[in-house]
Design a protein around this motif. Structure first.
Motif, PDB file in Angstrom:
ATOM      1  N   ALA A   1     -13.881   2.848  -6.401  1.00 41.99           N
ATOM      2  CA  ALA A   1     -12.625   3.963  -7.251  1.00 41.99           C
ATOM      3  C   ALA A   1     -11.314   2.824  -6.871  1.00 41.99           C
ATOM      4  N   ALA A   2     -10.765   2.820  -5.791  1.00 42.83           N
ATOM      5  CA  ALA A   2     -10.476   2.527  -5.070  1.00 42.83           C
ATOM      6  C   ALA A   2      -9.466   1.144  -6.091  1.00 42.83           C
ATOM      7  N   ARG A   3      -9.692  -0.149  -6.750  1.00 37.66           N
ATOM      8  CA  ARG A   3      -9.599  -0.604  -7.524  1.00 37.66           C
ATOM      9  C   ARG A   3      -9.149   0.149  -8.677  1.00 37.66           C
ATOM     10  N   ARG A   4      -9.506   1.230  -9.048  1.00 38.48           N
ATOM     11  CA  ARG A   4      -9.567   1.506 -10.811  1.00 38.48           C
ATOM     12  C   ARG A   4      -7.934   2.571 -10.544  1.00 38.48           C
TER      13      ARG A   4
ATOM     14  N   ALA B   1       4.093   1.174  -2.156  1.00 36.97           N
ATOM     15  CA  ALA B   1       3.532  -0.155  -1.739  1.00 36.97           C
ATOM     16  C   ALA B   1       2.447   0.248  -1.305  1.00 36.97           C
ATOM     17  N   GLU B   2       2.801   0.544   0.842  1.00 36.86           N
ATOM     18  CA  GLU B   2       1.917   1.324   1.694  1.00 36.86           C
ATOM     19  C   GLU B   2       0.921   2.203   1.027  1.00 36.86           C
ATOM     20  N   LYS B   3       0.924   3.266   0.146  1.00 39.17           N
ATOM     21  CA  LYS B   3      -0.667   3.534  -0.418  1.00 39.17           C
ATOM     22  C   LYS B   3      -0.790   2.421  -1.223  1.00 39.17           C
ATOM     23  N   MET B   4      -0.918   1.419  -2.174  1.00 42.36           N
ATOM     24  CA  MET B   4      -1.868   0.424  -2.573  1.00 42.36           C
ATOM     25  C   MET B   4      -2.439  -0.036  -1.626  1.00 42.36           C
ATOM     26  N   VAL B   5      -1.509  -0.422  -0.495  1.00 42.26           N
ATOM     27  CA  VAL B   5      -1.885  -1.343   0.223  1.00 42.26           C
ATOM     28  C   VAL B   5      -3.600  -0.620   1.362  1.00 42.26           C
ATOM     29  N   THR B   6      -2.780   0.089   1.387  1.00 42.68           N
ATOM     30  CA  THR B   6      -3.936   1.176   1.755  1.00 42.68           C
ATOM     31  C   THR B   6      -5.051   1.651   1.192  1.00 42.68           C
TER      32      THR B   6
ATOM     33  N   GLU C   1      -5.750  -6.108   7.494  1.00 48.51           N
ATOM     34  CA  GLU C   1      -7.249  -5.019   8.640  1.00 48.51           C
ATOM     35  C   GLU C   1      -6.887  -4.356   9.812  1.00 48.51           C
ATOM     36  N   SER C   2      -6.481  -5.307  10.378  1.00 43.60           N
ATOM     37  CA  SER C   2      -6.001  -4.155  11.658  1.00 43.60           C
ATOM     38  C   SER C   2      -4.317  -3.374  12.549  1.00 43.60           C
ATOM     39  N   ARG C   3      -4.026  -3.231  11.333  1.00 44.70           N
ATOM     40  CA  ARG C   3      -2.448  -2.879  11.304  1.00 44.70           C
ATOM     41  C   ARG C   3      -2.724  -1.272  10.789  1.00 44.70           C
ATOM     42  N   ASN C   4      -2.341  -0.630  10.812  1.00 44.12           N
ATOM     43  CA  ASN C   4      -2.779   1.004  10.902  1.00 44.12           C
ATOM     44  C   ASN C   4      -0.936   1.099  10.065  1.00 44.12           C
ATOM     45  N   GLY C   5      -0.512   0.817   8.759  1.00 47.22           N
ATOM     46  CA  GLY C   5       0.206   1.776   8.101  1.00 47.22           C
ATOM     47  C   GLY C   5       1.788   0.169   8.827  1.00 47.22           C
ATOM     48  N   GLY C   6       2.884   1.127   8.428  1.00 48.10           N
ATOM     49  CA  GLY C   6       3.644   0.015   8.876  1.00 48.10           C
ATOM     50  C   GLY C   6       3.441  -1.618   8.225  1.00 48.10           C
ATOM     51  N   TYR C   7       3.161  -1.746   6.567  1.00 47.43           N
ATOM     52  CA  TYR C   7       3.048  -3.234   5.878  1.00 47.43           C
ATOM     53  C   TYR C   7       4.803  -3.431   5.678  1.00 47.43           C
ATOM     54  N   THR C   8       5.600  -2.473   5.248  1.00 49.35           N
ATOM     55  CA  THR C   8       6.607  -3.179   4.786  1.00 49.35           C
ATOM     56  C   THR C   8       7.686  -2.974   5.960  1.00 49.35           C
TER      57      THR C   8
END
Length: 139
Positions: free
Chosen positions: A61-64, A48-53, A88-95
Motif C-alpha cells: 500500500a505504501a509503494r502504491r 521527500a521526507e514523506k516519501m522516505v516515511t 531505518e534508525s533515523r526518526n525524521g530529518g532525512y534531508t
C-alpha cells in the motif's frame, strides 16, 4: 493573514506544483543531491521526507501511494530498495539544505538539497580527493 496555510504556491497551479515537486523528489532520489532555488527546495523537502516515511513502511500500500504521488516507478523502486533502508534508525530529518548564494542572472537564492546519510556515497566527494593530491604534488 496566512495563518495555518502550509502550502507554498510557487506561482503555479496546483497540478503544475504537484508535478514540479514530484520531479524534484525523483531527481533527488536518483542523483542523491540537487541544485535548485530555496523556495522549491523547502517545498520539495517536505514531500521527500514523506516519501522516505512511506519507504520505511515497505508495504504494498505504501509503494502504491508513493507511485501515485511521484508517478515514476523506477524512482520509487530506488526509494524503497536503497534510500529508505539507510534511514531505518533515523526518526525524521532525512534531508539537508546547503545555501550556495545568489544566482547571477536573477539573484535567486540557490541551494543544494541532499540526503543526510548519503554524503559519503555522493559523487562530488570522490572528485575532491584527486584535487587534494594535485595540490600536494604541486608543492
Amino acid at each position: 493573514m496566512r495563518h495555518r496555510k502550509k502550502t507554498v504556491k510557487l506561482g503555479r497551479t496546483s497540478a503544475h506544483r504537484n508535478e514540479l515537486l514530484a520531479n524534484l523528489v525523483c531527481a533527488l532520489i536518483d542523483n542523491k543531491r540537487i541544485k535548485t532555488t530555496a523556495p522549491k527546495a523547502k517545498a520539495a523537502r517536505s514531500l521527500a521526507e514523506k516519501m522516505v516515511t512511506l519507504g520505511k513502511k515497505g508495504t504494498l500500500a505504501a509503494r502504491r501511494q508513493a507511485i501515485a504521488t511521484l508517478k515514476n516507478e523506477k524512482s520509487v523502486k530506488e526509494l524503497f530498495e536503497a534510500v529508505a533502508p539507510t534511514f531505518e534508525s533515523r526518526n525524521g530529518g532525512y534531508t539537508r539544505i546547503i545555501k550556495l548564494g545568489r544566482r547571477i542572472s536573477d539573484s535567486s537564492e540557490m541551494v543544494i538539497l541532499e540526503w543526510v546519510d548519503a554524503v559519503a556515497s555522493a559523487a562530488p566527494a570522490v572528485e575532491e580527493a584527486p584535487v587534494a593530491e594535485e595540490t600536494a604534488a604541486a608543492e
